[in-house]
Design an enzyme around this catalytic site. Structure first.
Site, mmCIF file in Angstrom:
data_model
loop_
_atom_site.group_PDB
_atom_site.id
_atom_site.type_symbol
_atom_site.label_atom_id
_atom_site.label_comp_id
_atom_site.label_asym_id
_atom_site.label_seq_id
_atom_site.Cartn_x
_atom_site.Cartn_y
_atom_site.Cartn_z
ATOM 1 C CD GLU A 1 -2.801 -1.220 0.001
ATOM 2 O OE1 GLU A 1 -2.985 -0.190 -0.677
ATOM 3 O OE2 GLU A 1 -3.293 -2.324 -0.302
ATOM 4 C CG HIS A 19 -1.140 1.229 -4.421
ATOM 5 N ND1 HIS A 19 -1.029 1.057 -5.784
ATOM 6 C CD2 HIS A 19 -1.567 0.038 -3.933
ATOM 7 C CE1 HIS A 19 -1.367 -0.176 -6.110
ATOM 8 N NE2 HIS A 19 -1.692 -0.822 -4.993
#
Length: 377
Positions: free
Chosen positions: A22, A25
């Protein structure tokens, strides 16, 4: 005590792998000027929440089976975006930036695997020598005259049209059985012939060629290594070799290892759809917890190696072109690149529902496999 170690190793595994994914991202979004509304580890009820000065909400939730990054996005009907904030919205960014943000998660997992393997190689890790045992009768190795005590010194991939001509090129060194095992898996899954430079017990060197047409196929109900006939000889730890590299060499070796494992894993994953790999091999949270706990009890290096392998798996899984996964969004981007227009929001929503059902089905199948492995009587 063992249960506590398994639980702790499982939570560390999910925490490290999901947070790194994550964060890929997150970092790509920030670099592209997209506002991040929330960075969440886990799902369900928030256990801890922190709001940063830039407005990003950092959340640790109660169900540690994943995570997500929520971006400012005009496609989200629940978001009311002021005019002055529109330039920070994901949907107004050019295609290459949107694709980079999506691909950054899986890329972060592959990068993490390289880093973890590098740490192992820099610290020094004992390796089982690539010394072979007596091959099973009727195996390919037995027919080629491989004998107990033969040491594999070099590896060379053969072209598909190899017909037994002299091999003149230099062989790539084979430092250990672990390195040889991954090379063999790559050759078997890629259906590519290979030659081994072997040193026998007397010190003489020979070349054994395993032609493409002779290699055993990958099938759900057979062991290709048994048909191939190459297995390591039991060796006392005092005869193991230590693989210890400098930082630069470790990064290069780790990159090669991750590339090799990724190719093998991709072909095995593809085999789930072609029938070459059985769906019974799918593992769920119980399998992950069990492997995490066992590797952690052996030592920190096996646990770090397990994390690297899992990181590669998560990176590959997220690249599968299914809606709900990063690969699905990249497929939308590929359509936009070719067609010159985006897929309509209504069609995306329908595909998301299909993707959700497929992921739930695969998750239930993996959980069912887990229950059969660990709770069957």
């Amino acid at each position: 005590m063992q249960a506590l170690i398994t639980l702790a190793a499982f939570l560390v595994t999910l925490g490290v792998l999901v947070s790194f994914h994550e964060y890929g991202h997150f970092l790509a979004a920030r670099l592209c000027g997209v506002r991040v509304l929330r960075f969440a580890l886990g799902f369900g009820k928030p256990l801890f929440t922190y709001r940063a000065s830039n407005g990003t909400e950092w959340v640790l939730a109660s169900i540690p089976l994943g995570g997500y990054v929520k971006l400012l996005d005009g496609r989200d009907r629940e978001q009311i975006i002021p005019v002055e904030e529109r330039p920070q919205s994901f949907d107004v960014k050019p295609l290459w930036q949107r694709s980079m943000i999506v691909a950054a998660g899986p890329f972060a997992n592959f990068l993490l695997a390289v880093i973890l393997f590098s740490v192992i190689y820099v610290s020094g890790v004992p390796q089982l020598p690539a010394r072979l045992q007596t091959p099973p009768e009727q195996s390919i190795a037995a027919k080629l005259g491989v004998a107990a005590g033969d040491q594999v010194r070099g590896w060379q991939s053969l072209s598909s049209d190899y017909s037994g001509a002299p091999i003149l090129d230099e062989f790539d060194p084979v430092p250990s059985w672990n390195a040889l095992r991954w090379l063999l898996l790559n050759a078997l899954t890629g259906e590519q012939g290979f030659a081994l430079e072997i040193q026998d017990a007397a010190g003489a060197r020979h070349v054994k060629s395993f032609k493409q047409g002779d290699l055993p196929p990958i099938a759900p109900d057979s062991d290709p290594f048994q048909a191939l006939g190459l297995f390591p000889q039991v060796t006392p730890p005092s005869e193991w070799i230590e693989l210890k590299l400098g930082p630069i060499d470790a990064l290069g070796f780790a990159y090669q290892r991750v590339s090799l494992i990724t190719k093998v894993s991709f072909r095995l994953m593809l085999g789930l759809f072609t029938g070459k790999t059985t769906l019974k091999q799918l593992g769920g949270p119980l399998s992950i917890a069990d492997m995490a706990g066992k590797s952690a009890q052996v030592g920190w290096q096996p646990f770090v190696a397990f994390l690297a392998l899992m990181s590669i798996s998560i990176g590959l899984l997220n690249l599968v072109p299914l809606p709900m996964l990063d690969g699905g969004q990249l497929l939308y981007d590929a359509w936009e690149l070719v067609a010159g227009k985006r897929i309509s929001l209504s069609l995306q929503e329908k595909l998301q529902k299909v993707g959700f059902l497929l992921l739930i089905s695969l998750s239930l199948l993996a959980l069912f496999n887990d229950l059969q492995r660990y709770l069957s009587f």
